[in-house]
Design a protein around this motif. Sequence first.
Motif, PDB file in Angstrom:
ATOM      1  N   GLU A 129       0.851  -1.191   0.000  1.00 25.38           N
ATOM      2  CA  GLU A 129       0.000   0.000   0.000  1.00 25.38           C
ATOM      3  C   GLU A 129       0.880   1.231   0.000  1.00 25.38           C
ATOM      4  O   GLU A 129       1.921   1.261   0.638  1.00 25.38           O
ATOM      5  N   TYR A 130       0.457   2.240  -0.741  1.00 21.29           N
ATOM      6  CA  TYR A 130       1.150   3.518  -0.775  1.00 21.29           C
ATOM      7  C   TYR A 130       0.304   4.557  -0.067  1.00 21.29           C
ATOM      8  O   TYR A 130      -0.898   4.653  -0.295  1.00 21.29           O
ATOM      9  N   ASP A 131       0.936   5.349   0.781  1.00 32.79           N
ATOM     10  CA  ASP A 131       0.254   6.437   1.453  1.00 32.79           C
ATOM     11  C   ASP A 131       0.688   7.714   0.763  1.00 32.79           C
ATOM     12  O   ASP A 131       1.793   8.207   0.959  1.00 32.79           O
ATOM     13  N   SER A 132      -0.178   8.226  -0.090  1.00 35.45           N
ATOM     14  CA  SER A 132       0.174   9.416  -0.855  1.00 35.45           C
ATOM     15  C   SER A 132       0.062  10.676  -0.013  1.00 35.45           C
ATOM     16  O   SER A 132       0.479  11.747  -0.445  1.00 35.45           O
ATOM     17  N   GLY A 133      -0.487  10.561   1.166  1.00 34.18           N
ATOM     18  CA  GLY A 133      -0.576  11.712   2.050  1.00 34.18           C
ATOM     19  C   GLY A 133      -1.682  12.664   1.634  1.00 34.18           C
ATOM     20  O   GLY A 133      -2.665  12.286   1.009  1.00 34.18           O
ATOM     21  N   ASP A 134      -1.481  13.933   1.972  1.00 35.31           N
ATOM     22  CA  ASP A 134      -2.487  14.955   1.671  1.00 35.31           C
ATOM     23  C   ASP A 134      -2.476  15.315   0.187  1.00 35.31           C
ATOM     24  O   ASP A 134      -1.540  15.019  -0.539  1.00 35.31           O
ATOM     25  N   SER A 135      -3.533  15.990  -0.200  1.00 33.60           N
ATOM     26  CA  SER A 135      -3.611  16.472  -1.577  1.00 33.60           C
ATOM     27  C   SER A 135      -2.614  17.613  -1.761  1.00 33.60           C
ATOM     28  O   SER A 135      -2.087  18.172  -0.799  1.00 33.60           O
TER      29      SER A 135
END
Length: 56
Positions: free
Chosen positions: A37-43
């Motif tokens: 899983e990748y956590d792209s964080g905030d927009s």
Amino acid sequence: MSMGAYDEAEHERREEKTSTVDAAFDDERTTYHGELEYDSGDSAEALIDQFKQMRE
């Protein structure tokens, strides 16, 4: 035998040791099973807002 003296038996032993190829190792690729899983964080907008707040 003094330091640096030529030892023919040692030379032959080292030559034999370095001239052999050990092909007994397992060269197959390891197969991994599971999830990633990748956590792209905030927009991007949220990151820009956070940056602006840090500058103030």
